[in-house]
Design an enzyme around this catalytic site. Structure first.
Site, PDB file in Angstrom:
ATOM      1  N   ASN A   1      -6.965  54.769 -18.389  1.00 35.47           N
ATOM      2  CA  ASN A   1      -8.429  54.909 -18.913  1.00 35.47           C
ATOM      3  C   ASN A   1      -8.546  56.407 -18.857  1.00 35.47           C
ATOM      4  O   ASN A   1      -7.516  57.260 -18.541  1.00 35.47           O
ATOM      5  CB  ASN A   1      -9.632  54.489 -18.030  1.00 35.47           C
ATOM      6  CG  ASN A   1      -9.345  54.687 -16.789  1.00 35.47           C
ATOM      7  OD1 ASN A   1      -9.204  55.671 -16.149  1.00 35.47           O
ATOM      8  ND2 ASN A   1      -9.088  53.708 -15.855  1.00 35.47           N
TER       9      ASN A   1
ATOM     10  N   VAL B   1      -3.018  45.735 -16.869  1.00 36.99           N
ATOM     11  CA  VAL B   1      -1.591  46.485 -16.864  1.00 36.99           C
ATOM     12  C   VAL B   1      -1.516  47.793 -15.939  1.00 36.99           C
ATOM     13  O   VAL B   1      -0.469  48.007 -15.365  1.00 36.99           O
ATOM     14  CB  VAL B   1      -1.097  46.647 -18.219  1.00 36.99           C
ATOM     15  CG1 VAL B   1      -1.686  47.873 -19.082  1.00 36.99           C
ATOM     16  CG2 VAL B   1       0.197  46.684 -18.405  1.00 36.99           C
ATOM     17  N   ASP B   2      -2.675  48.571 -16.109  1.00 32.66           N
ATOM     18  CA  ASP B   2      -2.777  49.745 -15.225  1.00 32.66           C
ATOM     19  C   ASP B   2      -2.440  49.654 -13.890  1.00 32.66           C
ATOM     20  O   ASP B   2      -1.757  50.013 -13.219  1.00 32.66           O
ATOM     21  CB  ASP B   2      -4.287  50.429 -15.498  1.00 32.66           C
ATOM     22  CG  ASP B   2      -4.281  51.978 -15.132  1.00 32.66           C
ATOM     23  OD1 ASP B   2      -3.442  52.372 -14.681  1.00 32.66           O
ATOM     24  OD2 ASP B   2      -5.533  52.489 -15.275  1.00 32.66           O
TER      25      ASP B   2
ATOM     26  N   VAL C   1      -9.341  44.572 -21.162  1.00 29.06           N
ATOM     27  CA  VAL C   1     -10.785  45.010 -20.927  1.00 29.06           C
ATOM     28  C   VAL C   1     -11.366  45.697 -22.219  1.00 29.06           C
ATOM     29  O   VAL C   1     -12.474  45.493 -22.115  1.00 29.06           O
ATOM     30  CB  VAL C   1     -10.600  45.943 -19.663  1.00 29.06           C
ATOM     31  CG1 VAL C   1     -11.768  46.468 -19.385  1.00 29.06           C
ATOM     32  CG2 VAL C   1     -10.168  45.046 -18.559  1.00 29.06           C
ATOM     33  N   TYR C   2     -10.688  46.460 -22.733  1.00 26.69           N
ATOM     34  CA  TYR C   2     -11.299  47.236 -23.912  1.00 26.69           C
ATOM     35  C   TYR C   2     -11.497  46.605 -25.243  1.00 26.69           C
ATOM     36  O   TYR C   2     -12.253  47.064 -26.307  1.00 26.69           O
ATOM     37  CB  TYR C   2     -10.462  48.501 -24.202  1.00 26.69           C
ATOM     38  CG  TYR C   2     -10.601  49.472 -23.126  1.00 26.69           C
ATOM     39  CD1 TYR C   2     -11.454  49.474 -22.406  1.00 26.69           C
ATOM     40  CD2 TYR C   2      -9.765  50.938 -23.333  1.00 26.69           C
ATOM     41  CE1 TYR C   2     -11.445  50.521 -21.170  1.00 26.69           C
ATOM     42  CE2 TYR C   2      -9.910  51.865 -22.302  1.00 26.69           C
ATOM     43  CZ  TYR C   2     -10.799  51.780 -21.254  1.00 26.69           C
ATOM     44  OH  TYR C   2     -10.932  52.616 -20.395  1.00 26.69           O
TER      45      TYR C   2
HETATM   46  N1  AR6 Z   1       2.700  43.503 -18.290  1.00 25.29           N
HETATM   47  C1  AR6 Z   1       2.211  43.543 -19.724  1.00 25.29           C
HETATM   48  N2  AR6 Z   1       1.007  43.417 -20.097  1.00 25.29           N
HETATM   49  C2  AR6 Z   1       0.140  43.281 -19.292  1.00 25.29           C
HETATM   50  C3  AR6 Z   1       0.304  43.082 -17.890  1.00 25.29           C
HETATM   51  C4  AR6 Z   1       1.678  43.506 -17.649  1.00 25.29           C
HETATM   52  N3  AR6 Z   1       1.924  43.231 -16.062  1.00 25.29           N
HETATM   53  N4  AR6 Z   1      -0.838  43.028 -17.371  1.00 25.29           N
HETATM   54  C5  AR6 Z   1      -1.972  42.899 -18.355  1.00 25.29           C
HETATM   55  N5  AR6 Z   1      -1.199  43.305 -19.392  1.00 25.29           N
HETATM   56  P1  AR6 Z   1      -5.756  45.840 -20.273  1.00 25.29           P
HETATM   57  P2  AR6 Z   1      -6.975  47.740 -22.004  1.00 25.29           P
HETATM   58  C6  AR6 Z   1      -1.700  43.006 -21.066  1.00 25.29           C
HETATM   59  O1  AR6 Z   1      -6.838  45.316 -19.875  1.00 25.29           O
HETATM   60  O2  AR6 Z   1      -7.642  46.720 -22.952  1.00 25.29           O
HETATM   61  C7  AR6 Z   1      -7.727  49.065 -16.937  1.00 25.29           C
HETATM   62  O3  AR6 Z   1      -8.738  48.900 -16.054  1.00 25.29           O
HETATM   63  C8  AR6 Z   1      -2.982  42.333 -21.081  1.00 25.29           C
HETATM   64  O4  AR6 Z   1      -2.845  40.887 -20.951  1.00 25.29           O
HETATM   65  O5  AR6 Z   1      -4.796  46.035 -19.135  1.00 25.29           O
HETATM   66  O6  AR6 Z   1      -6.238  49.017 -22.729  1.00 25.29           O
HETATM   67  C9  AR6 Z   1      -7.604  50.392 -17.362  1.00 25.29           C
HETATM   68  O7  AR6 Z   1      -7.491  51.246 -16.009  1.00 25.29           O
HETATM   69  C10 AR6 Z   1      -3.597  42.827 -22.400  1.00 25.29           C
HETATM   70  O8  AR6 Z   1      -2.735  42.006 -23.404  1.00 25.29           O
HETATM   71  O9  AR6 Z   1      -5.760  47.353 -20.876  1.00 25.29           O
HETATM   72  C11 AR6 Z   1      -8.716  50.822 -18.339  1.00 25.29           C
HETATM   73  O10 AR6 Z   1      -9.867  50.803 -17.606  1.00 25.29           O
HETATM   74  C12 AR6 Z   1      -2.978  44.507 -22.425  1.00 25.29           C
HETATM   75  O11 AR6 Z   1      -1.966  44.134 -21.382  1.00 25.29           O
HETATM   76  C13 AR6 Z   1      -8.863  49.651 -18.768  1.00 25.29           C
HETATM   77  O12 AR6 Z   1      -8.332  48.440 -18.226  1.00 25.29           O
HETATM   78  C14 AR6 Z   1      -4.206  45.166 -22.025  1.00 25.29           C
HETATM   79  O13 AR6 Z   1      -4.987  44.878 -21.281  1.00 25.29           O
HETATM   80  C15 AR6 Z   1      -7.630  49.497 -20.507  1.00 25.29           C
HETATM   81  O14 AR6 Z   1      -8.087  48.393 -21.181  1.00 25.29           O
END
Ligand code: AR6
Length: 174
Positions: free
Chosen positions: A25, A34-35, A121-122
């Site tokens: 973010n 993932v973060d 989340v986004y």
């Molecule tokens: N390896 C690969 N992909 C993953 C993993 C992993 N270990 N864990 C989750 N994903 P998101 P965004 C996938 O929500 O939408 C955070 O709080 C997940 O299933 O991680 O860009 C940040 O700090 C999904 O398909 O990222 C920001 O505030 C993808 O990663 C916000 O979330 C992205 O989901 C960013 O939201």
């Protein structure tokens, strides 16, 4: 082109590549998804380095070391929050991929893994995000010969299918 870009279903923190990309973010100070997984796996030194970066604008990217991760580098990019497509989300998402790849080249990265930026989340629609991601990566690879391998690492099966289909469609069309 096919062999330089692959799509897998896995956990990005386990990838043995030069760099993994973090769907972060604007604060770059950690979060969920993932973060959170990347920060947990890298250890507290990652957050300490991130504090010195003073955030990241949406669509831009910044690089840190990977610390306890198998990857040497983490490239942090802030994806757009989906707002029904009325706020330049497509272009901003494309910029995330393009700027991450540019930063990778500047740091002599040969192998890089991306998560599905913005589709958690986004709430960016996955089919649309997959088209944009694959398109941007393929355009970049066509103009660059330093990156050897890009891996799209999808966490869940639905996401994996959308990215796989986006790659297959482009191969059929080319
Ligand atoms: N390896 C690969 N992909 C993953 C993993 C992993 N270990 N864990 C989750 N994903 P998101 P965004 C996938 O929500 O939408 C955070 O709080 C997940 O299933 O991680 O860009 C940040 O700090 C999904 O398909 O990222 C920001 O505030 C993808 O990663 C916000 O979330 C992205 O989901 C960013 O939201």
């Amino acid at each position: 082109m096919k062999e330089r870009l692959s799509v897998i279903q896995d956990d990005i923190t386990r990838q043995h590549v030069d760099a993994i990309v973090n769907a972060a973010n604007n604060s770059l100070l950690g979060g969920g998804g993932v973060d959170g997984a990347i920060h947990r796996a890298a250890g507290p030194e990652l957050l300490a380095e991130c504090r010195g970066l003073h955030g990241c604008k949406t669509g831009e990217a910044k690089i840190t070391k990977g610390y306890r991760l198998p990857a040497k580098w983490v490239i942090h990019t802030a994806g757009p929050v989906w707002q029904r497509g009325n706020n330049n989300e497509d272009q901003l998402l494309a910029s995330c991929y393009r700027n991450s790849l540019k930063l990778a080249v500047l740091n002599e990265v040969k192998t890089i893994a991306f998560p599905s930026i913005s589709t958690g989340v986004y709430r960016f629609p996955v089919a649309r995000a997959a088209e944009i991601a694959i398109n941007e990566i393929q355009i970049f690879l066509a103009a660059d010969d330093s990156i050897e391998k890009v891996i799209m690492v999808c966490f869940d099966e639905t996401t994996f299918r959308y990215y796989r289909e986006a790659v297959d469609r482009r191969i059929l069309e080319s």
